[in-house]
Design an enzyme around this catalytic site. Structure first.
Site, PDB file in Angstrom:
ATOM      1  N   GLU A 153      48.495  17.854 -21.414  1.00  0.00           N
ATOM      2  CA  GLU A 153      49.850  17.770 -20.872  1.00  0.00           C
ATOM      3  C   GLU A 153      49.826  17.269 -19.426  1.00  0.00           C
ATOM      4  O   GLU A 153      49.262  17.948 -18.559  1.00  0.00           O
ATOM      5  CB  GLU A 153      50.448  19.185 -20.925  1.00  0.00           C
ATOM      6  CG  GLU A 153      51.804  19.336 -20.309  1.00  0.00           C
ATOM      7  CD  GLU A 153      52.349  20.757 -20.496  1.00  0.00           C
ATOM      8  OE1 GLU A 153      51.557  21.671 -20.789  1.00  0.00           O
ATOM      9  OE2 GLU A 153      53.561  20.921 -20.349  1.00  0.00           O
ATOM     10  N   GLU A 247      59.831  25.570 -23.787  1.00  0.00           N
ATOM     11  CA  GLU A 247      58.900  26.300 -22.909  1.00  0.00           C
ATOM     12  C   GLU A 247      59.584  26.337 -21.543  1.00  0.00           C
ATOM     13  O   GLU A 247      59.388  25.469 -20.706  1.00  0.00           O
ATOM     14  CB  GLU A 247      57.560  25.566 -22.855  1.00  0.00           C
ATOM     15  CG  GLU A 247      56.491  26.389 -22.160  1.00  0.00           C
ATOM     16  CD  GLU A 247      55.486  25.537 -21.445  1.00  0.00           C
ATOM     17  OE1 GLU A 247      54.299  25.833 -21.518  1.00  0.00           O
ATOM     18  OE2 GLU A 247      55.889  24.546 -20.783  1.00  0.00           O
TER      19      GLU A 247
HETATM   20  C1  LER Z   1      52.950  24.672 -17.067  1.00  0.00           C
HETATM   21  O1  LER Z   1      53.938  24.331 -16.156  1.00  0.00           O
HETATM   22  C2  LER Z   1      53.225  24.116 -18.411  1.00  0.00           C
HETATM   23  O2  LER Z   1      54.099  23.324 -18.607  1.00  0.00           O
HETATM   24  C3  LER Z   1      52.387  24.611 -19.520  1.00  0.00           C
HETATM   25  O3  LER Z   1      52.717  23.984 -20.713  1.00  0.00           O
HETATM   26  C4  LER Z   1      50.943  24.364 -19.185  1.00  0.00           C
HETATM   27  O4  LER Z   1      50.102  25.408 -19.265  1.00  0.00           O
HETATM   28 MN    MN Z   2      54.628  22.646 -20.620  1.00  0.00          MN
END
Ligand code: LER
Ligand code: MN
Length: 280
Positions: A153, A247
């Site tokens: 990511e 998330e």
């Molecule tokens: C952290 O900001 C994030 O987006 C997570 O997916 C990474 O650990």
């Molecule tokens: Mn993330």
């Protein structure tokens, strides 16, 4: 495209700020299903403390899929990262990755994501970049042998010092050169780092395996100013047909954030992406 929500597994000791829904693990699964999520992304700390069979069964019985296994709790709870100034901690982090991949295979997750778990090159001493590249290749190899993929990511500049954009991510994909290694784009980080949402999606498209959702302020979609319509249109253009996984900050509380996200995304997906695909 299918909607997922990030949940912690029962062994994660304290609330991770971006995990949604409140209650016991079965209660959180029931809420996810009730609000129309097709899948869950599990934020796991130590899978050796979990009964993968029971977790997988509970998810299936709730009518949900496992979208991904997230590694954020490794860093947030245990301070473990794939590259570190401490060689012993690096080894422990890789062993943890392997345990997470085994857990992913056991619960039927297609991929393991790597965000902050990669660590910071600037804090990991000499040769950190080469060590991290080698470790990421090892992760792809370990996961690939189990029929899984690894999605790295791009993170914003305040949370990482290596790979901030889709273009940097794709350069790394080329360098790692492993078929099980690809990318995850998170709209919260994209809002900070990308010059163009559409261009970022098109750049990552050949290896875009997962998407995280969070508005510009990391609240539910619609509570900030990220252009979700533009993002969804770009995803449709490149034929993205995988998970969009919430998330984001559990504010004003974990249930409200989970519900607001489901309602906003279902509306956006109807408008820009021809609706959602169910859990089938
Ligand atoms: C952290 O900001 C994030 O987006 C997570 O997916 C990474 O650990
Ligand atoms: Mn993330």
């Amino acid at each position: 495209m299918k909607l997922a929500v990030t949940l912690t597994t029962p062994e994660v000791p304290r609330a991770v700020p971006v995990a949604l829904f409140a209650g016991s693990f079965p209660e959180r699964l029931a809420k996810a299903a009730q609000w129309g999520y097709a899948g869950v992304e599990l934020m796991v700390r130590d899978p050796t403390e979990l009964d993968a069979g029971a977790i997988g069964r509970a998810i299936r019985e709730a009518g949900l899929q496992v979208a991904a296994i997230g590694t954020g709790a490794q860093f947030l709870v245990d301070g473990l990262t794939l590259v570190s100034a401490d060689a012993g901690a690096e080894q422990k982090a890789f062993e943890r990755f392997c345990a997470l991949a085994d857990f992913a295979a056991a619960v039927g997750a297609p991929l393991v994501t790597i965000g902050s778990f990669r660590g910071r090159l600037g804090q990991a001493g000499e040769g950190a970049r080469q060590r991290l590249i080698a470790r990421l290749r090892d992760c792809a190899e370990y996961a690939g042998r189990r029929g899984l993929r690894v999605a790295l990511e791009p993170l914003n500049r305040y949370e990482a010092d290596f790979i901030h954009t889709a273009a940097e991510g794709m350069a790394l994909v080329e360098e790692i050169a492993h078929p099980a290694f690809g990318l995850l784009l998170d709209t919260f980080h994209m809002n900070i780092e990308e010059a163009s949402v559409r261009r970022a999606v098109h750049t990552a498209a050949p290896r875009l395996w997962h998407v995280h959702l969070g508005d510009s302020n990391r609240l539910p979609p619609g509570k900030g100013h990220f252009a979700f319509g533009r993002m969804l249109r770009a995803l449709v253009e490149v034929g993205y047909d995988r998970f969009l996984s919430a998330e984001l900050l559990a504010r004003p509380d974990p249930d409200t954030a989970g519900i607001q996200t489901a309602l906003a995304m279902r509306r956006l997906m109807r408008r820009y992406a021809g609706g959602e695909r169910g859990a089938s």
